[in-house]
Design an enzyme around this catalytic site. Structure first.
Site, PDB file in Angstrom:
ATOM      1  N   CYS A 168       0.933  -1.202   0.174  1.00  0.00           N
ATOM      2  CA  CYS A 168      -0.110  -0.094  -0.039  1.00  0.00           C
ATOM      3  C   CYS A 168       0.924   1.281   0.025  1.00  0.00           C
ATOM      4  O   CYS A 168       0.293   2.246  -0.026  1.00  0.00           O
ATOM      5  CB  CYS A 168      -1.008  -0.076   1.205  1.00  0.00           C
ATOM      6  SG  CYS A 168      -1.810  -1.644   1.407  1.00  0.00           S
ATOM      7  N   HIS A 308      -2.962   7.792   5.719  1.00  0.00           N
ATOM      8  CA  HIS A 308      -3.230   6.615   5.255  1.00  0.00           C
ATOM      9  C   HIS A 308      -4.567   6.193   5.611  1.00  0.00           C
ATOM     10  O   HIS A 308      -5.269   5.540   4.573  1.00  0.00           O
ATOM     11  CB  HIS A 308      -1.952   5.639   5.651  1.00  0.00           C
ATOM     12  CG  HIS A 308      -2.017   4.269   5.042  1.00  0.00           C
ATOM     13  ND1 HIS A 308      -1.909   4.237   3.552  1.00  0.00           N
ATOM     14  CD2 HIS A 308      -2.118   3.147   5.650  1.00  0.00           C
ATOM     15  CE1 HIS A 308      -2.065   2.856   3.442  1.00  0.00           C
ATOM     16  NE2 HIS A 308      -1.976   1.990   4.470  1.00  0.00           N
ATOM     17  N   GLU A 319      -1.528   5.465  13.399  1.00  0.00           N
ATOM     18  CA  GLU A 319      -1.271   6.494  12.612  1.00  0.00           C
ATOM     19  C   GLU A 319      -1.536   7.932  13.315  1.00  0.00           C
ATOM     20  O   GLU A 319      -0.936   8.786  13.118  1.00  0.00           O
ATOM     21  CB  GLU A 319      -2.147   6.436  11.383  1.00  0.00           C
ATOM     22  CG  GLU A 319      -1.479   7.814  10.321  1.00  0.00           C
ATOM     23  CD  GLU A 319      -2.037   7.870   8.751  1.00  0.00           C
ATOM     24  OE1 GLU A 319      -1.511   8.412   7.894  1.00  0.00           O
ATOM     25  OE2 GLU A 319      -3.170   6.927   8.540  1.00  0.00           O
ATOM     26  N   LYS A 341     -10.114   7.569   2.193  1.00  0.00           N
ATOM     27  CA  LYS A 341     -10.578   6.004   1.797  1.00  0.00           C
ATOM     28  C   LYS A 341     -12.094   6.019   2.289  1.00  0.00           C
ATOM     29  O   LYS A 341     -12.367   4.966   1.930  1.00  0.00           O
ATOM     30  CB  LYS A 341      -9.487   5.123   2.630  1.00  0.00           C
ATOM     31  CG  LYS A 341      -8.185   5.064   1.883  1.00  0.00           C
ATOM     32  CD  LYS A 341      -7.194   4.223   2.497  1.00  0.00           C
ATOM     33  CE  LYS A 341      -5.934   3.983   2.029  1.00  0.00           C
ATOM     34  NZ  LYS A 341      -5.072   5.174   2.179  1.00  0.00           N
ATOM     35  N   HIS A 346      -9.996   1.274   0.043  1.00  0.00           N
ATOM     36  CA  HIS A 346      -8.513   1.320   0.011  1.00  0.00           C
ATOM     37  C   HIS A 346      -8.262   0.831  -1.326  1.00  0.00           C
ATOM     38  O   HIS A 346      -8.314  -0.396  -1.553  1.00  0.00           O
ATOM     39  CB  HIS A 346      -8.174   0.161   1.245  1.00  0.00           C
ATOM     40  CG  HIS A 346      -6.672   0.244   1.418  1.00  0.00           C
ATOM     41  ND1 HIS A 346      -5.859   0.989   0.780  1.00  0.00           N
ATOM     42  CD2 HIS A 346      -5.928  -0.437   2.394  1.00  0.00           C
ATOM     43  CE1 HIS A 346      -4.391   0.763   1.057  1.00  0.00           C
ATOM     44  NE2 HIS A 346      -4.489   0.105   2.008  1.00  0.00           N
ATOM     45  N   PHE A 405       2.055  -3.261   3.918  1.00  0.00           N
ATOM     46  CA  PHE A 405       2.334  -4.380   4.630  1.00  0.00           C
ATOM     47  C   PHE A 405       3.955  -4.888   4.263  1.00  0.00           C
ATOM     48  O   PHE A 405       4.550  -4.576   3.612  1.00  0.00           O
ATOM     49  CB  PHE A 405       1.636  -5.579   3.950  1.00  0.00           C
ATOM     50  CG  PHE A 405       0.127  -5.629   4.400  1.00  0.00           C
ATOM     51  CD1 PHE A 405      -0.595  -5.092   5.400  1.00  0.00           C
ATOM     52  CD2 PHE A 405      -0.633  -6.592   3.716  1.00  0.00           C
ATOM     53  CE1 PHE A 405      -1.909  -5.034   5.717  1.00  0.00           C
ATOM     54  CE2 PHE A 405      -1.874  -7.075   4.095  1.00  0.00           C
ATOM     55  CZ  PHE A 405      -2.595  -6.346   5.150  1.00  0.00           C
TER      56      PHE A 405
END
Length: 419
Positions: A168, A308, A319, A341, A346, A405
Site C-alpha cells: 500500500c 493513510h 497513525e 479512503k 482502500h 504490509f
C-alpha cells in the site's frame, strides 16, 4: 528560481489523470469526494454469494475502449487498462509532447499485486482445460511491471521506467522515484502513479480470510469509516491515478500550467510484522520527518495531512500516534487531517497516487476533503479528522502518507507553487 535552496532541481506537477470509484476522470472524482459521496456498493465483478463480504468500491461504467484499442485491451489485465486510461488523461492535461523528447520522459507506475484477475483466469483454465489451453498472454497480464510497461509502450516514453511493488506504499514510492529521477537528471518529465484491480475472487477471499475487510454488508456506503470508533476493517477499492512530474525549468520553458510543487519525499521501514503497523509509531513517523527535512519545511507550515487511514482498528490508532510523533502533540491537534479512503475505499497500490492527486487539488482549490462516515469518537484517535464535510482553507503545504504490509513507509510533501 528553478533550483531549490539546497541546489537541487525543483519538480512540479503539470498533469493529472485518474479513474476511481468516485468517477472516471479527475474532476468528477474530486467533486464527488468534496460532496461526501461514497464509491461503495454491491460487488458486480463476480458472484459473491458464498463470500463473507459482498461489497467494494468499484469503478462505475469504466470502458477501456475509450482509452485504448480493443485488441490491445484484451491483452491487458484490468489493472493495466486502468492505469493506461489515467495516463492518457494526464498526458492530455499536461499538454506534453512525448514524441518530441521521448528519451527524456519516463514512467514510474506502481501496483501492490498486479494482474490478480489474470492469475485467477490462468489457474482456472489450467485446472479445467489443461496446460495447452492457457492464454499465451497470461504471464504478461499477470506480472506487476506491465502497468508501467503498457504506459511506456502506448505513450512512447523511453526514459526511466520502473514499477514499485511495495503493497500500500507503492504509488507514493513511485512518485518519489520520479522525483529522484528528475532531480538526478535522468529525465525531465516522469509520469508517476499507481493502479490496483483486486476486486475479484482471490482479492476478496484473501483479504476476507485475514479479517481485514469490513463486514458491514447491510450498509456498504457507511462501511469505510476511518478513525471512527466503530470501524471494523477496510473496504476494497480499485483505481488508477497518474501525476505528471516535471522539472520546473522544463515546465516553464514550454509554458505549462503548474498545479503544485513536489518538494519532499521520505522513507523508512518497520522491521516489525508482516501486516501489523509498528506499535510504537516511531518508524512511520521517521518517514514523515525525512520528508519534512527533504522539503525543508517545519511542521508549523503544514496545512493538511492526507492520512493513510484505512479504517482498520489497529492502523488508524497507530497513525494517530505516528502523526503526533512526527509533528509534535501541539501541531498534531492543530493540523486538519482526513482519510479519503472513507469515500474511495482502500485502493492498495494505487492509494498513494489517488491521495496525492487529492492533496494537489486541495492546494489548487483551497478545499480540504472530508473523512466521511465519522460518527463516534475513538479515544485513541483524538485529532481533527475533518469529519463528514469538506472545509475551506488556505492550503499551502500538504503531506500525504502511505504505509504498506511488510513495514514499508513513504510520505510526500506538496507545496503551492511559488517562483
Amino acid at each position: 528560481m528553478t533550483m531549490s535552496m539546497n541546489g537541487r532541481r525543483r519538480v512540479v506537477i503539470t498533469g493529472l489523470g485518474a479513474v476511481t470509484p468516485l468517477g472516471n476522470d479527475v474532476e468528477t472524482s474530486w467533486a464527488n469526494l468534496l460532496a461526501g459521496e461514497s464509491g461503495a456498493g454491491p460487488i458486480t465483478h463476480f458472484d459473491h454469494t458464498d463470500y463473507p463480504v459482498h461489497f467494494a468500491c468499484e469503478l462505475k461504467e469504466f470502458d477501456p475502449a475509450q482509452w485504448m484499442d480493443r485488441k490491445r485491451a484484451r491483452r491487458m489485465d484490468r489493472f493495466a487498462q486502468m492505469i493506461l486510461a489515467a495516463a492518457r488523461q494526464a498526458e492530455a492535461d499536461s499538454g506534453i509532447d512525448i514524441k518530441a523528447e521521448t528519451d527524456r520522459i519516463g514512467a514510474s507506475v506502481a501496483t501492490g499485486i498486479g494482474g490478480l484477475q489474470s492469475y485467477q483466469d490462468c489457474y482456472d483454465t489450467l485446472i479445467q482445460r489443461g496446460p495447452d489451453r492457457v492464454n499465451p498472454f497470461a504471464i504478461p497480464c499477470i506480472i506487476p511491471n506491465m502497468g508501467a510497461g503498457w504506459v511506456s509502450m502506448e505513450l512512447g516514453t523511453r526514459g526511466p521506467l520502473s514499477s514499485e511493488c511495495t503493497a500500500c506504499a507503492a504509488s507514493n514510492m513511485a512518485i518519489g522515484q520520479g522525483l529522484d529521477d528528475i532531480r538526478l537528471g535522468r529525465a525531465d518529465v516522469m509520469l508517476c502513479g499507481g493502479t490496483e484491480a483486486a476486486v475479484n475472487k482471490v482479492g476478496i477471499a484473501g483479504f476476507g480470510a485475514m479479517r481485514a475487510l469490513s463486514r458491514r454488508n447491510d450498509d456498504p456506503k457507511r462501511a469505510s469509516r476511518p478513525f471512527d470508533a466503530d470501524r471494523d476493517g477496510f473496504v476494497m477499492g480499485e483505481a488508477g491515478a497518474i501525476v505528471v512530474l516535471e522539472g520546473l525549468d522544463h515546465a516553464q520553458a514550454r509554458g505549462a500550467k503548474i498545479y503544485a510543487e513536489l518538494s519532499g519525499y521520505g522513507l523508512s521501514s518497520d522491521a516489525t510484522h508482516i501486516t501489523e503497523p509498528d506499535p510504537t509509531g516511531e518508524h512511520p513517523a521517521r518517514a514523515m520527518k525525512n520528508a519534512f527535512a527533504d522539503a525543508g519545511i517545519d511542521p508549523k507550515e503544514i496545512d493538511y495531512i492526507n492520512a493513510h487511514g484505512t479504517s482498520t482498528p489497529l492502523g488508524d490508532a497507530s497513525e494517530t500516534r505516528v502523526i503526533k510523533l512526527a509533528v509534535g502533540e501541539e501541531e498534531a491537534r492543530r493540523i486538519p487531517i482526513s482519510s479519503t479512503k472513507g469515500a474511495t475505499g482502500h485502493c492498495l497500490g494505487a492509494a498513494g497516487a489517488v491521495e496525492a492527486l487529492f492533496s494537489i487539488l486541495a492546494i489548487r482549490d483551497g478545499k480540504l476533503p472530508p473523512t466521511i462516515n465519522y460518527e463516534a469518537e475513538d479515544p485513541e484517535c483524538d485529532l481533527d479528522y475533518i469529519p463528514n464535510e469538506s472545509r475551506d482553507a488556505d492550503v499551502r503545504v500538504t503531506v500525504s502518507n502511505s504505509f504498506g504490509f511488510g513495514g514499508h513507509n513513504a510520505s510526500i510533501v506538496l507545496k503551492r507553487f511559488e517562483n
